[in-house]
Design a protein around this motif. Structure first.
Motif, PDB file in Angstrom:
ATOM      1  N   GLU A   1       0.813  -1.219   0.000  1.00  0.00           N
ATOM      2  CA  GLU A   1       0.000   0.000   0.000  1.00  0.00           C
ATOM      3  C   GLU A   1       0.849   1.273   0.000  1.00  0.00           C
ATOM      4  OE1 GLU A   1      -3.327   0.441  -0.075  1.00  0.00           O
ATOM      5  OE2 GLU A   1      -3.779  -1.698  -0.257  1.00  0.00           O
ATOM      6  N   ASN A   2       2.078   1.188   0.505  1.00  0.00           N
ATOM      7  CA  ASN A   2       2.951   2.364   0.503  1.00  0.00           C
ATOM      8  C   ASN A   2       3.231   2.832  -0.920  1.00  0.00           C
ATOM      9  OD1 ASN A   2       3.393   2.660   3.355  1.00  0.00           O
ATOM     10  ND2 ASN A   2       4.693   0.840   3.270  1.00  0.00           N
ATOM     11  N   TYR A   3       3.377   1.889  -1.838  1.00  0.00           N
ATOM     12  CA  TYR A   3       3.624   2.249  -3.229  1.00  0.00           C
ATOM     13  C   TYR A   3       2.372   2.856  -3.864  1.00  0.00           C
ATOM     14  CZ  TYR A   3       7.763  -0.731  -2.699  1.00  0.00           C
ATOM     15  OH  TYR A   3       8.942  -1.299  -2.272  1.00  0.00           O
ATOM     16  N   LEU A   4       1.225   2.302  -3.544  1.00  0.00           N
ATOM     17  CA  LEU A   4      -0.027   2.859  -4.061  1.00  0.00           C
ATOM     18  C   LEU A   4      -0.216   4.288  -3.559  1.00  0.00           C
ATOM     19  CD1 LEU A   4      -2.693   2.455  -5.595  1.00  0.00           C
ATOM     20  CD2 LEU A   4      -3.686   1.579  -3.473  1.00  0.00           C
ATOM     21  N   ASN A   5       0.031   4.503  -2.288  1.00  0.00           N
ATOM     22  CA  ASN A   5      -0.116   5.851  -1.723  1.00  0.00           C
ATOM     23  C   ASN A   5       0.860   6.832  -2.348  1.00  0.00           C
ATOM     24  OD1 ASN A   5      -2.173   5.027  -0.009  1.00  0.00           O
ATOM     25  ND2 ASN A   5      -0.774   4.503   1.655  1.00  0.00           N
ATOM     26  N   GLN A   6       2.097   6.368  -2.606  1.00  0.00           N
ATOM     27  CA  GLN A   6       3.074   7.245  -3.239  1.00  0.00           C
ATOM     28  C   GLN A   6       2.636   7.618  -4.655  1.00  0.00           C
ATOM     29  OE1 GLN A   6       5.956   8.529  -1.698  1.00  0.00           O
ATOM     30  NE2 GLN A   6       5.856   9.849  -3.502  1.00  0.00           N
ATOM     31  N   ALA A   7       2.114   6.640  -5.386  1.00  0.00           N
ATOM     32  CA  ALA A   7       1.618   6.911  -6.735  1.00  0.00           C
ATOM     33  C   ALA A   7       0.471   7.922  -6.703  1.00  0.00           C
ATOM     34  CB  ALA A   7       1.169   5.611  -7.396  1.00  0.00           C
ATOM     35  N   LEU A   8      -0.412   7.780  -5.746  1.00  0.00           N
ATOM     36  CA  LEU A   8      -1.539   8.714  -5.619  1.00  0.00           C
ATOM     37  C   LEU A   8      -1.059  10.130  -5.297  1.00  0.00           C
ATOM     38  CD1 LEU A   8      -4.075   6.461  -3.692  1.00  0.00           C
ATOM     39  CD2 LEU A   8      -4.379   7.396  -5.996  1.00  0.00           C
ATOM     40  N   LYS A   9      -0.055  10.230  -4.441  1.00  0.00           N
ATOM     41  CA  LYS A   9       0.495  11.549  -4.101  1.00  0.00           C
ATOM     42  C   LYS A   9       1.078  12.226  -5.346  1.00  0.00           C
ATOM     43  CE  LYS A   9       1.745  10.350   0.684  1.00  0.00           C
ATOM     44  NZ  LYS A   9       2.884  10.057   1.595  1.00  0.00           N
ATOM     45  N   ILE A  10       1.790  11.451  -6.154  1.00  0.00           N
ATOM     46  CA  ILE A  10       2.379  12.008  -7.377  1.00  0.00           C
ATOM     47  C   ILE A  10       1.274  12.404  -8.355  1.00  0.00           C
ATOM     48  CG2 ILE A  10       3.955  11.606  -9.301  1.00  0.00           C
ATOM     49  CD1 ILE A  10       5.268   9.414  -7.506  1.00  0.00           C
ATOM     50  N   ALA A  11       0.273  11.538  -8.492  1.00  0.00           N
ATOM     51  CA  ALA A  11      -0.839  11.827  -9.405  1.00  0.00           C
ATOM     52  C   ALA A  11      -1.539  13.120  -9.012  1.00  0.00           C
ATOM     53  CB  ALA A  11      -1.828  10.666  -9.398  1.00  0.00           C
TER      54      ALA A  11
END
Length: 397
Positions: free
Chosen positions: A270-280
């Motif tokens: 989930e840390n990677y998903l959250n990071q992707a969302l932050k960038i998006a």
């Protein structure tokens, strides 16, 4: 009066149903049309470079200042994008013409699997051989993926936990660029094929260090970090292709979004998903993002009527967003899916998509390679085309 009222009601229902029908069908028709235009353009491009097949430079990369198609050899970091685009044309059309041509150009990259001189072997081989494996299984191609991962793994520094991008020099001790997130897909793929977790573990280590060190408080990314290979200490945070060390180079933000999305695909961390969302969200909500959603070459670059856009950054972003939206709840998914489709709509418009028979056969206009170096400014680029076609494929599926 009752008859008139009933007639009006029926007319309203008919109009609503027609509107719904058009809403459903129009994007499909538009996608089909743009795919047809893509095949026309790449027929033109492939025919125009046939004379270069027996030379050391055979992969179309850009349009040079002389107006001619810029061709590059297999050891250029962009060499996998043309065969990758051919694979996507085959997947989009099921036309064997593109499969045959894709195989021809993919096999030219065979020796890359043994090359340890650059981190970009992930781009080169995953875009070519990796996409070939989407068509059908091949033990020979599996072997190429695993051997390339072995070569890439030689650039991993266990003490620092990162994969070195460029070789050391007077300027850099151990440079790591945000682009390197894109090469992790190859490592994950190699573990899937071989069962050897070494490659998976290297990819996870690199992703974690990048997430820890590369990002600012506003969720934008530095371009280049200079590491101490023994301790993992970050010595410098710089740029190479952006406007300034503390600016948000547009393509770099797209690489990060795509990279962390693919890391979530494989690991479900989930840390990677959250990071992707932050960038998006950084990209989507940036005040300097133009109305058509095609960014300037750097989000912090001074803007006037001559500031170049970067269609390549937009195409990478759209493709990543389409995948990202598939991992979210319906409400959130709709937000990012709509953003992706809006980008694709802009890229498919005459402002960015070339008229058939122009642009030397490339699909997209207005990309930027490296503005600080005066290289590939406002020109078509093969990786812009590649990620645009990938976005169409993801949209279609």
């Amino acid at each position: 009066m009752k008859i008139l009222l009933k007639t009006c009601q029926l007319l309203i229902v008919a109009l609503v149903l027609t509107g719904c029908k058009n809403k459903t069908e129009k994007p499909v028709e538009d996608t089909r049309t743009i795919i047809e235009k893509c095949t026309d353009q790449y027929t033109f491009l492939s025919d125009s470079i046939k004379s270069a097949l027996d030379t050391k430079r055979m992969m179309p990369r850009n349009i040079g200042k002389n107006g001619q198609t810029g061709l590059t050899g297999i050891y250029d970091w962009t060499s996998g994008f043309y065969p990758g685009s051919l694979w996507y044309l085959n997947l989009l059309t099921n036309d064997s013409k593109w499969e045959n041509l894709a195989l021809e150009y993919t096999k030219k990259l065979d020796t890359i699997q043994y090359w340890t001189g650059n981190h970009d072997v992930g781009f080169m081989i995953e875009c070519s051989y990796g996409n070939a494996l989407k068509k059908e299984a091949s033990a020979a191609f599996d072997s190429v993926i695993v051997q390339t991962a072995k070569s890439l793994a030689t650039r991993f520094h266990p003490g620092a936990g990162i994969i070195q991008s460029w070789d050391s020099s007077k300027k850099w001790n151990c440079p790591v660029i945000i682009d390197n997130m894109m090469n992790l897909e190859l490592l994950f793929h190699a573990t899937e094929i071989s069962g050897d977790s070494t490659y998976y573990n290297i990819a996870v280590s690199h992703a974690n260090k990048t997430m820890e060190n590369h990002f600012r408080a506003d969720n934008s990314s530095f371009h280049v970090l200079n590491y101490d290979t023994e301790t993992g200490e970050v010595l410098e945070k710089r740029t190479h292709q952006g406007y300034a060390d503390d600016s948000a180079w547009a393509r770099g933000q797209a690489w990060g979004l795509y990279g962390f999305t693919l890391c979530y695909r494989v690991t479900k961390d989930e840390n990677y998903l959250n990071q992707a969302l932050k960038i998006a969200d950084f990209i989507k909500n940036h005040p300097n993002l133009p109305e058509d959603n095609i960014p300037y070459w750097d989000y912090n670059a001074p803007v006037d009527e001559n500031t170049p856009r970067d269609a390549s950054a937009a195409a990478i972003t759209a493709s990543a967003l389409l995948e990202l939206s598939g991992y979210l709840s319906t409400e959130k998914s709709n937000i990012y899916n709509t953003f992706a489709n809006d980008i694709i709509k802009s890229l498919s418009s005459p402002a960015y998509f070339a008229e058939t028979g122009t642009n030397n056969g490339f699909l997209l206009k207005h990309s930027v390679g490296s503005l600080p170096h005066g290289v590939e400014i406002d020109t078509p680029l093969n990786y812009a085309d590649y990620y645009f076609l990938e976005a169409l494929y993801r949209q279609q599926n």
